[in-house]
Write a protein that holds these residues in place. Structure first.
Motif, short mmCIF file in Angstrom:
data_model
loop_
_atom_site.label_atom_id
_atom_site.label_comp_id
_atom_site.label_asym_id
_atom_site.label_seq_id
_atom_site.Cartn_x
_atom_site.Cartn_y
_atom_site.Cartn_z
N GLN A 16 0.82 -1.21 0.00
CA GLN A 16 0.00 0.00 0.00
C GLN A 16 0.85 1.26 0.00
N ASP A 17 2.04 1.17 0.58
CA ASP A 17 2.91 2.35 0.66
C ASP A 17 3.55 2.70 -0.68
N SER A 68 -6.39 2.73 -3.93
CA SER A 68 -6.33 2.30 -2.54
C SER A 68 -6.84 0.87 -2.43
N PHE A 69 -6.27 0.13 -1.46
CA PHE A 69 -6.70 -1.24 -1.19
C PHE A 69 -7.72 -1.24 -0.05
N GLU A 86 -4.76 -2.25 7.68
CA GLU A 86 -3.37 -1.78 7.69
C GLU A 86 -2.44 -2.89 8.17
N VAL A 105 -1.21 -8.38 1.06
CA VAL A 105 -2.13 -8.26 -0.08
C VAL A 105 -1.77 -9.32 -1.10
#
Length: 833
Positions: A563-564, A571-572, A576, A580
């Motif tokens: 995600q970073d 966006s996923f 957090e 994934v």
């Protein structure tokens, strides 16, 4: 069966478009020569398409005369080839050069002494070529060339310097036919209209007869049922056929002599004949063939009489058995059964003679009538039987050796695959998860001869596979066929031919379908690079192998912290610090230069595809080999497997306690597929393999369109192998894609209709499951004929009438009558349950 033969002939003409080896180096330097050169660094051997060696191209030393046609680049193919396409490129030499040929001519020869100028079907010699030094321009050769030697001759007007890089596309000419001699075709008057039945592309001498040449009888194009129409646009009536009237032949037959490159063992002859008996045209009544092994003709011919058909007026192939006669020439007398006889194609099946031709093998044909009895030499018979027994023993020994080698090779492949897996484990620093691989995935060991051209060949499951979009059928989306009258008119007046449009075709890491990008969207590749983040390999954990091809593999992985590394617009929907699920396309370290370049181009294109229903490129691993691109993967897998595990809502599902999917959810998923295809079509991208196997399913029935379903062994049965050369998803393909090799947004619409049918049947069976592959192909011929005999996929039980009506509109014969993806998306939204 005659229709199937015609269709297979048409498909073969499309498939015979492989690069012959200028780019890949299979054509050796000593087989490339030229009339002159600027310097040693611009010699003939540097005239290879898409190569940058030397000074970047072949450049002739231009003489002083204007329009000099004496300069040429010559290629020796070492044997006869059927050449259907040529490609040219200029010299840019990394930005230093700007030389190219704007036009050129082609000469060819079968024996190296007699040279023939190529002309198109309208008689034009000059071929339009390059407009800059970078782009590759592909030109169809209509008619195709049968030759061993080819010369590219730039038309030089002295307004600029000329350099060329070239490639030839085609396949080996297995017939071995070097010429046929026959009477000149004649002219028919029909209702006041002249029908010209001459051989308009014959490349030999023509006076009262045609000698020492080849022409329409060997151009791979079969005539239509109605001989007054033609496949070719803007030609005269009767163009496809060579025809004769019995009034000109008092003996009652037309004699054609066929000369071959060497002595061959002939099994069959196939003659494509017109049978429009309402116009007094019929297939031949009888054929008598004589054979010449060396210098003398055999005294005893063979005779064959086909069954006359006064019911079906369709053109057809008549197959004549030649009973394994050995010959270097065949002379056939075709007897009239009506006033006119017309042929459009004659082909031979044979093997090259492997033993001394002075030994006459026994004939295996039927007994010749009135042949006097004769004694059999017992000693010769015993010798012959002994030789046959010895040959059988040798063949058995060879088979045993081959089987042993295959077993040994499989053992070596397993060892090499295990070593490769170990290397991947080490290079990707897998810390916590052991590699798990799908043992059903086929091994693929690339060889030097299998390396792919950038523009055509790929190998999804093995070296014999070829994806249809690589057949260099680069037709832009706005090019249409004129289909209102049932005639195949491939190129309309004023519509650019596909060879005039640049299309980037990427072979793909795994042979998966990458999208076709027409010239309208070439700015995607010429603009500023889109930044794609580098992802640390150590954060990838491999789960399983999804598929593989010659140049790479696709793995299912878990990515930690990806995600970073994403754009702000993406966006996923995950918690957090949760891993994934991603798909990793990996290029093998031993992939060739073209495959590596294609990998980079695919990254560039994929980085610009941003739509909620298209798989996104997330990040890359480019700092070291193996190169990787990381794309989305949906946790529920592909739509085909997802639906096959579910049942529609109803009593059966309740009794079996099976998981269900409602019609509302199916409709929601279909609308998303239409939306994603609407986005692709807005960019003029053509997917070419839309099916449920290429759609991925996420949470809440989210759908994203992908492209690597073809690389999976699980779906190898969905692709039809054509004579060992190509693999096509024929059950999803439109009729024009199968018969013409034409892939457009309209053909994607056809595939969407089939995909929708799959969904509403819960993928419980293949489309047209009641038909064999050959019957599916024959059914596409019925779509072309448009005589209301074509078979449509039936309405699924849970499919509402408006949705089935939408499916049928996707399968319109005329591409102009099919809806656009924008219209499909709007229709699905309107009929939302």
């Amino acid at each position: 069966s005659s229709l199937t033969g015609q269709i297979n002939q048409s498909i073969l003409a499309c498939v015979c478009r492989s690069p012959l080896g200028m780019s890949r180096g299979q054509i050796l330097d000593e087989d490339i020569s030229a009339s002159s050169q600027w310097s040693d660094s611009t010699a003939a051997k540097y005239g290879r398409l898409d190569c940058e060696e030397g000074d970047g191209a072949w450049c002739p030393e231009i003489a002083g005369e204007p329009e000099n046609m004496n300069e040429f680049l010559q290629i020796d193919l070492r044997s006869l080839h059927f050449i259907t396409l040529v490609g040219t490129q200029g010299r840019h030499a990394g930005g230093i050069g700007n030389e190219f040929a704007q036009t050129y001519k082609i000469k060819y020869s079968r024996d190296g002494s007699r040279w023939i100028s190529w002309r198109n079907r309208q008689g034009k010699e000059v071929i339009e070529a390059n407009r800059n030094a970078y782009d590759i321009v592909l030109k169809d050769l209509e008619p195709p060339i049968i030759a061993r030697f080819i010369r590219f001759m730039p038309v030089i007007d002295h307004s600029m310097n000329v350099c060329m890089r070239v490639e030839l596309y085609g396949c080996e000419w297995l017939d071995g036919l070097v010429s046929y001699n026959s009477p000149v075709g004649q002219q028919m008057t029909l209702n006041g209209q002249y029908i010209y039945l001459n051989d308009s592309v014959y490349d030999g001498a023509m006076s009262n007869s045609m000698t020492e040449g080849l022409g329409q009888l060997t151009d791979g194009m079969c005539g239509l049922d109605d001989f007054t129409h033609s496949h070719v646009y803007n030609v005269w009536p009767g163009y496809d056929y060579v025809g004769w009237t019995n009034e000109s032949f008092p003996n009652g037959y037309v004699e054609i002599m066929f000369e071959f490159d060497r002595t061959r063992n002939f099994t069959t002859m196939k003659v494509h004949c017109n049978n429009m008996f309402s116009r007094r045209v019929k297939t031949f009544q009888k054929v008598v063939c004589y054979f010449r092994s060396e210098s003398d003709w055999e005294a005893t011919p063979i005779s064959f009489s086909p069954v006359m058909d006064d019911v079906n007026p369709s053109a057809r192939f008549v197959t004549v058995s030649l009973y394994n006669h050995m010959a270097s020439a065949i002379k056939c007398q075709y007897y009239f059964s009506d006033i006119w006889m017309m042929f459009s194609e004659i082909t031979f099946q044979s093997d090259t003679a492997m033993y001394n031709t002075t030994l006459s093998p026994p004939k295996t044909g039927p007994p010749i009538r009135d042949d006097p009895t004769h004694k059999v030499d017992d000693s010769n018979t015993r010798i012959l039987i002994g030789c046959l027994v010895a040959i059988i023993f040798i063949l058995v020994a060879i088979i045993v050796i081959i089987l042993w080698r295959q077993v040994w090779q499989k053992m070596l492949e397993k060892v090499s695959r295990r070593m490769l897996d170990d290397e991947l484990t080490a290079s990707l620093s897998i810390q916590s998860e052991t590699f798990t691989y799908n043992n059903n995935s086929p091994s693929s060991v690339p060889s030097e001869q299998e390396t792919s051209s950038t523009y055509e060949r790929i190998f999804p499951l093995g070296p014999d596979y070829q994806e249809p979009s690589r057949l260099v059928r680069k037709l832009p989306e706005f090019s249409q066929t004129s289909e209102d009258t049932g005639e195949l008119q491939i190129v309309q007046e004023g519509v650019p031919h596909y060879a005039e449009a640049d299309i980037v075709n990427l072979q793909g890491v795994t042979g998966g379908n990458t999208y076709a990008v027409p010239a309208l969207t070439m700015d995607l590749l010429s603009g500023k690079d889109v930044a794609v983040e580098e992802f640390p390999r150590k954060l990838l954990t491999f789960k399983e192998k999804l598929g593989e091809g010659q140049f790479g593999e696709v793995h299912l992985c878990e990515a930690e912290g990806i995600q970073d590394f994403m754009d702000e617009d993406f966006s996923f929907d995950v918690i957090e610090n949760q891993t994934v699920l991603v798909a990793v396309k990996m290029l093998r370290t031993d992939a060739n230069k073209n495959a590596r370049n294609d990998f980079l181009k695919e990254i560039k294109i994929m980085s610009r595809l941003k739509d909620p229903n298209i798989i996104r490129l997330l990040a890359v691993c480019m700092s070291s080999d193996p190169l990787c691109m990381i794309t989305e993967y949906m946790e529920n897998g592909d739509l085909n497997q997802f639906l096959s595990r579910h049942e529609p809502e109803g009593m059966i599902a309740l009794l079996s306690n099976a998981p269900t999917v409602s019609y509302s959810n199916l409709h929601h998923m279909a609308t998303q597929i239409a939306s994603g295809m609407k986005y692709l079509s807005s960019l003029n991208f053509v997917h070419r393999d839309l099916a449920t196997r290429n759609c991925l399913v996420g949470k809440n029935f989210t759908i994203k369109i992908a492209d690597f379903g073809m690389s999976r062994n699980l779906y190898s049965g969905d692709y039809y192998r054509i004579q060992g050369r190509a693999v096509l998803p024929i059950r999803w393909m439109s009729w024009e894609s199968i018969l013409l090799g034409k892939f457009t947004t309209s053909s994607d619409v056809w595939a969407f209709g089939v995909t929708l049918w799959e969904m509403l049947t819960f993928c419980k069976e293949q489309p047209y499951s009641q038909l064999s592959d050959e019957q599916v192909i024959e059914n596409t011929g019925e779509f072309f004929r448009d005589q209301r005999r074509q078979i449509y996929l039936p309405q699924p039980p849970m499919c509402p009438d408006p949705v089935y009506k939408l499916m049928l509109s996707c399968w319109h014969r005329n591409t102009k009558e099919r809806p656009s993806f924008q219209e499909i998306h709007h229709t699905l939204l309107d009929c939302k349950p």
